[in-house]
Scaffold this active site. Structure first.
Site, PDB file in Angstrom:
ATOM      1  CG  ASN A   7      -3.861   8.522  -0.328  1.00 42.75           C
ATOM      2  OD1 ASN A   7      -3.537   9.665  -0.003  1.00 42.75           O
ATOM      3  ND2 ASN A   7      -4.860   7.875   0.229  1.00 42.75           N
ATOM      4  NE  ARG A  18       6.617  27.322   7.000  1.00 45.57           N
ATOM      5  CZ  ARG A  18       7.894  27.564   6.664  1.00 45.57           C
ATOM      6  NH1 ARG A  18       8.168  28.481   5.776  1.00 45.57           N
ATOM      7  NH2 ARG A  18       8.856  26.859   7.214  1.00 45.57           N
ATOM      8  CG  HIS A  43      -9.258   9.390   3.651  1.00 45.61           C
ATOM      9  ND1 HIS A  43      -9.012   8.130   4.168  1.00 45.61           N
ATOM     10  CD2 HIS A  43     -10.340   9.851   4.317  1.00 45.61           C
ATOM     11  CE1 HIS A  43      -9.912   7.859   5.102  1.00 45.61           C
ATOM     12  NE2 HIS A  43     -10.732   8.879   5.206  1.00 45.61           N
ATOM     13  CD  GLU A  70      -8.734   5.724   0.378  1.00 46.71           C
ATOM     14  OE1 GLU A  70      -8.113   6.382   1.202  1.00 46.71           O
ATOM     15  OE2 GLU A  70      -8.362   4.605  -0.026  1.00 46.71           O
ATOM     16  CG  HIS A 190      -3.300   1.318   5.603  1.00 48.26           C
ATOM     17  ND1 HIS A 190      -3.913   2.548   5.752  1.00 48.26           N
ATOM     18  CD2 HIS A 190      -2.450   1.194   6.644  1.00 48.26           C
ATOM     19  CE1 HIS A 190      -3.457   3.125   6.851  1.00 48.26           C
ATOM     20  NE2 HIS A 190      -2.569   2.331   7.420  1.00 48.26           N
ATOM     21  N   GLY A 213       0.086   5.644  -0.773  1.00 47.33           N
ATOM     22  CA  GLY A 213       0.346   7.054  -0.480  1.00 47.33           C
ATOM     23  C   GLY A 213       1.557   7.276   0.399  1.00 47.33           C
TER      24      GLY A 213
HETATM   25  C1  LIG Z   1      -7.950   3.938   3.703  1.00 43.85           C
HETATM   26  C2  LIG Z   1      -6.500   3.898   3.849  1.00 43.85           C
HETATM   27  O1  LIG Z   1      -5.926   2.948   4.246  1.00 43.85           O
HETATM   28  C3  LIG Z   1      -5.732   5.068   3.505  1.00 43.85           C
HETATM   29  O2  LIG Z   1      -6.045   5.445   2.230  1.00 43.85           O
HETATM   30  C4  LIG Z   1      -6.020   6.237   4.352  1.00 43.85           C
HETATM   31  O3  LIG Z   1      -6.659   7.192   3.572  1.00 43.85           O
HETATM   32  C5  LIG Z   1      -4.770   6.812   4.842  1.00 43.85           C
HETATM   33  O4  LIG Z   1      -5.152   7.945   5.561  1.00 43.85           O
HETATM   34  P1  LIG Z   1      -4.020   8.956   6.029  1.00 43.85           P
HETATM   35  O5  LIG Z   1      -3.290   9.416   4.784  1.00 43.85           O
HETATM   36  O6  LIG Z   1      -4.816  10.038   6.721  1.00 43.85           O
HETATM   37  O7  LIG Z   1      -3.101   8.170   6.940  1.00 43.85           O
HETATM   38  N1  LIG Z   2      -6.378   2.975   0.509  1.00 43.35           N
HETATM   39  C1  LIG Z   2      -4.984   3.045   0.858  1.00 43.35           C
HETATM   40  C2  LIG Z   2      -4.420   4.354   0.434  1.00 43.35           C
HETATM   41  O1  LIG Z   2      -5.054   5.099  -0.301  1.00 43.35           O
HETATM   42  C3  LIG Z   2      -3.071   4.751   0.867  1.00 43.35           C
HETATM   43  O2  LIG Z   2      -2.690   4.149   2.065  1.00 43.35           O
HETATM   44  P1  LIG Z   2      -1.162   4.413   2.506  1.00 43.35           P
HETATM   45  O3  LIG Z   2      -0.298   3.934   1.366  1.00 43.35           O
HETATM   46  O4  LIG Z   2      -1.015   5.892   2.729  1.00 43.35           O
HETATM   47  O5  LIG Z   2      -0.979   3.586   3.750  1.00 43.35           O
END
Ligand SMILES: CC(=O)[C@@H](O)[C@H](O)COP(=O)(O)O
Ligand SMILES: NCC(=O)COP(=O)(O)O
Length: 238
Positions: A7, A18, A43, A70, A190, A213
Site C-alpha cells: 500500500n 511539500r 486508497h 480501496e 491493517h 503500507g
Molecule cells: C483499509 C485499510 O486498512 C488500509 O488500507 C487503509 O487504506 C489505510 O488507510 P491510511 O493509509 O489512510 O491510514
Molecule cells: N488493507 C490494508 C492496507 O492496505 C494497508 O494497511 P496499513 O498496513 O497501512 O495499516
C-alpha cells in the site's frame, strides 16, 4: 502462496507534505514491483490526504502486478473503478473524516447495498473484496453479498499480538477457517508488520493476499525500500 500487495498511501503523504512530486508515486510503484511486490494497493480517500484521484489514473497503465483500489463505494469511488478497472476493488466502510480505517463492514445490515455494488463491480470484470472483522456471522453475510473475497481487518490482531499472540490469533483462525469452508477468498490487512506477519501466515496458511503500507514505509526509512520488501516477502515464505 500469499501475495504481498504494497500500500503506497504514505509515500503520497510524504509527497503532499511539500506540494511537489517527490517521492514520485508512479516510480515508487514501479520500484516496489521491481523489488518483488506482487501487488500495489492505493486508497484514494475523498480528502486526498495522500493518494489523489489523479494518482490512480497515473498508476493505471503502469502497475503490472495486481492493482488493488480501496475505498468507500460512493459515486466518486465507483467512477474511478469503472474507468480504471483494477484487478481488485476492496470496499471499506470508512466515513470521510476517519483518521484511518477502523472498522469492517456490517455485512448483514448492509447486504442489499453491498450486493448491488459487488454485482456492478463484477460486471466490470473487477474482483471484489470487502473489509471485515473476524466473525463467522459476518463472513456468512459477506458470502450472501456475493463477494469474491473478504479482507480480514487485522488491527485487533496487531494490537494484542505482543501481549498474547495465541489469544490474538484465535478469532482470526476461527473466522478464516469458516470463510475458507464457505468458499470465500481471504485477504488480510491493517497494522501488519515485520513482527506479527509471519505468525499470521503460519496460522492462516490459505491467505491469498496481505496488503501492507504504514509499517512497511516506516521500515523502508531505516532499511531501504528494496531491502524492506525482501524482508516482508521472507516473512511470508513459510
Ligand atoms: C483499509 C485499510 O486498512 C488500509 O488500507 C487503509 O487504506 C489505510 O488507510 P491510511 O493509509 O489512510 O491510514
Ligand atoms: N488493507 C490494508 C492496507 O492496505 C494497508 O494497511 P496499513 O498496513 O497501512 O495499516
Amino acid at each position: 502462496m500469499t501475495q504481498l500487495s504494497v500500500n503506497i498511501n504514505k509515500f503520497a503523504t510524504l509527497r503532499n507534505a511539500r506540494g511537489g512530486d517527490n517521492p514520485n508515486v508512479v516510480q515508487i510503484a514501479k520500484d516496489c514491483e521491481r523489488f518483488g511486490a506482487q501487488g500495489i494497493t492505493v486508497h484514494p480517500r475523498p480528502d486526498e490526504r495522500h493518494i489523489t484521484r489523479q494518482d490512480v489514473y497515473d498508476l493505471k497503465d503502469v502497475v503490472t502486478t495486481e492493482f488493488n483500489i480501496e475505498g468507500y463505494p460512493d459515486d466518486r469511488f465507483m467512477k474511478i473503478i469503472e474507468e480504471v478497472r483494477p484487478v481488485q476493488a476492496t470496499l471499506v466502510p470508512d466515513p470521510p473524516n476517519v483518521l484511518t480505517s477502523n472498522a469492517g463492514w456490517d455485512t448483514i445490515n448492509n447486504e442489499k447495498m453491498l450486493s448491488e455494488i459487488i454485482s456492478q463491480l463484477q460486471s466490470w470484470g473487477v474482483r471484489t473484496s470487502i473489509f471485515i472483522e473476524p466473525e463467522n456471522k459476518l463472513m456468512d453475510g459477506a458470502k450472501k453479498c456475493g463477494t469474491d473475497r473478504v479482507e480480514l481487518y487485522t488491527e485487533m490482531y496487531a494490537s494484542s499480538y505482543h501481549k498474547d499472540k495465541i489469544k490474538a490469533i484465535e478469532a482470526y483462525k476461527t473466522s478464516s477457517e469458516h470463510a475458507n469452508h464457505i468458499g470465500l477468498g481471504l485477504n488480510a490487512g491493517h497494522d501488519l508488520d515485520l513482527k506479527n506477519l509471519n505468525y499470521l501466515k503460519q496460522q492462516i496458511p490459505y491467505l491469498e493476499e496481505v496488503s501492507i503500507g504504514h509499517a512497511l514505509v516506516c521500515d523502508a526509512l531505516y532499511y531501504g525500500l528494496e531491502n524492506t520488501i525482501q524482508m516482508y516477502l521472507r516473512e511470508l515464505d513459510v
